[in-house]
Design a protein around this motif. Structure first.
Motif, PDB file in Angstrom:
ATOM      1  N   ALA A  38       7.428   4.218   3.367  1.00  0.00           N
ATOM      2  CA  ALA A  38       6.457   4.947   2.541  1.00  0.00           C
ATOM      3  C   ALA A  38       7.096   6.115   1.806  1.00  0.00           C
ATOM      4  O   ALA A  38       6.676   6.469   0.701  1.00  0.00           O
ATOM      5  CB  ALA A  38       5.298   5.438   3.404  1.00  0.00           C
ATOM      6  N   THR A  80       0.814  -1.220   0.000  1.00  0.00           N
ATOM      7  CA  THR A  80       0.000   0.000   0.000  1.00  0.00           C
ATOM      8  C   THR A  80       0.847   1.270   0.000  1.00  0.00           C
ATOM      9  O   THR A  80       0.330   2.352  -0.292  1.00  0.00           O
ATOM     10  CB  THR A  80      -0.933   0.012   1.221  1.00  0.00           C
ATOM     11  OG1 THR A  80      -0.150  -0.147   2.417  1.00  0.00           O
ATOM     12  CG2 THR A  80      -1.945  -1.121   1.135  1.00  0.00           C
ATOM     13  N   ASP A  81       2.132   1.166   0.323  1.00  0.00           N
ATOM     14  CA  ASP A  81       3.011   2.343   0.330  1.00  0.00           C
ATOM     15  C   ASP A  81       3.622   2.626  -1.038  1.00  0.00           C
ATOM     16  O   ASP A  81       4.321   3.637  -1.191  1.00  0.00           O
ATOM     17  CB  ASP A  81       4.149   2.150   1.343  1.00  0.00           C
ATOM     18  CG  ASP A  81       3.655   2.226   2.776  1.00  0.00           C
ATOM     19  OD1 ASP A  81       2.633   2.894   2.988  1.00  0.00           O
ATOM     20  OD2 ASP A  81       4.291   1.633   3.666  1.00  0.00           O
ATOM     21  N   CYS A  82       3.397   1.765  -2.008  1.00  0.00           N
ATOM     22  CA  CYS A  82       3.970   1.937  -3.352  1.00  0.00           C
ATOM     23  C   CYS A  82       2.830   2.188  -4.338  1.00  0.00           C
ATOM     24  O   CYS A  82       2.186   1.246  -4.818  1.00  0.00           O
ATOM     25  CB  CYS A  82       4.784   0.712  -3.763  1.00  0.00           C
ATOM     26  SG  CYS A  82       6.218   0.396  -2.707  1.00  0.00           S
TER      27      CYS A  82
END
Length: 385
Positions: A349, A314-316
């Protein structure tokens, strides 16, 4: 048991009683995990069959021992063992989230995080103790045990924020916790300001120790054997969790680089006065800084191909995807998250998208297979030396 040795009958009854207690405890644990699964289906019936009425025997020299009933646990080395443990612990995350905290678990090693300003330290401690008290109650009801003696507490923040804290101890159940300046997490030493200096000091100490041990036997080893031992005892330590060192001070990385330089000189017999970069190129070793960049880029590639944990994936995000749902002009650039602190800039992140976007277009290709991307990435980083 010593006073019953003269009476075999009483001794056998005690053993039977203890076995019955273990069986009752194991049966209760199995009922707990089965209740946390869905209602009876073919799959849960298969799991119940897998967990109950198991037996084992030992084969040695062509002979078989007597069949012994297993009172608890799952077969050692079972692929279902970790999965079943996670299913058993799954409800605990809801208990922790109810108190506004977050947690990470690696097997039975759990870490609980609460983020708050320094001025709210007392309220945070109250929130922390309330959470752990409910966690302890949940674990007790689940036939598990929270060990307060092994529980550690650490404040993380900048030097200015840490100076505002005046809490010296925290009462947790029957134990008094004192905030630590460093804690060990899965072999990584974390300090209060996340400088990683304590971890790097430990790496350098163990690295030089191993080099001294190898130097005494170098005359008895072939070059290939020397390289193998150096990779096993030095390179493995430099590479373990090295993505956590992304963004640390240059002076700290120079300390690790000196360990790698000493290892390269040991393998090749190079003098200390000779320049080390050509030696590393001959060995095809990436320097410490490039090894960290390599690890970070490989993690991003796995995230983009959904081969990493969900909290990393979810951080990419592709640049512009949060707004328009499309990639950025086909260049495969990632959206960089802006952080307000130096700690935030080093988080995955923020650091991962920056590390990915710095790669040239020919390397920054998520469609490549993992092996092809790894070779292309290492070639690029070797050329940057």
């Amino acid at each position: 048991m010593r006073k019953y040795n003269k009476d075999p009958l009483i001794y056998q009854r005690l053993i039977c009683l203890w076995s019955h207690i273990l069986w009752r405890v194991n049966k209760h644990i199995i009922n707990i995990i089965m209740s946390r699964l869905e209602t009876e289906t073919d799959r849960t019936s298969a799991l119940r069959s897998f967990l109950t009425d198991r037996s084992q025997r030992v084969a040695y020299a062509g002979e078989l021992s007597l069949l012994v009933e297993l009172l608890f646990g799952v077969p050692q080395g079972s692929v279902l063992g970790p999965l079943l443990f996670l299913l058993y612990m799954a409800d605990l995350f809801e208990v922790i989230a109810k108190h506004g905290a977050r947690a990470h678990f690696y097997a039975d090693d759990g870490q609980l995080y609460i983020s708050a300003p320094a001025l709210r330290a007392e309220d945070t401690i109250r929130q922390f103790t309330d959470c752990l008290c409910e966690v302890e109650a949940w674990m007790r009801a689940s036939r598990l045990r929270l060990n307060p003696q092994k529980t550690q507490l650490i404040w993380l923040g900048s030097r200015q924020q840490l100076d505002k804290l005046n809490i010296t101890d925290v009462q947790l159940l029957s134990t008094t916790l004192h905030p630590q300046s460093t804690v060990r997490s899965l072999g990584v030493i974390l300090d209060s300001q996340l400088t990683m200096s304590s971890h790097i000091t430990s790496l350098c100490r163990s690295g030089y120790y191993q080099l001294r041990q190898l130097r005494g036997m170098i005359q008895s080893l072939t070059p290939d054997a020397t390289k193998t031992l150096v990779h096993a005892f030095i390179s493995s330590r430099l590479d373990y969790c090295n993505s956590l060192l992304f963004g640390v001070a240059d002076q700290q990385l120079k300390r690790l680089q000196s360990v790698q330089n000493a290892a390269a000189r040991l393998v090749t017999g190079t003098r200390r006065s000779d320049h080390i970069t050509p030696v590393l190129k001959v060995l095809h070793w990436l320097p410490v800084r490039q090894r960290i960049q390599y690890k970070m880029a490989m993690l991003v590639h796995k995230c983009l191909n959904e081969r990493a944990p969900e909290y990393l994936i979810t951080d990419c995000c592709w640049a512009g995807s949060r707004r328009s749902g499309t990639r950025s002009a086909g260049r495969q650039m990632l959206e960089v998250v802006r952080m307000n602190t130096s700690f935030g800039d080093r988080s995955f992140a923020a650091a991962a998208p920056r590390a990915w976007n710095r790669l040239p277009d020919v390397v920054r290709n998520s469609a490549l297979s993992e092996d092809a991307f790894a070779k292309l990435l290492k070639t690029y980083l070797m050329n940057c030396m």
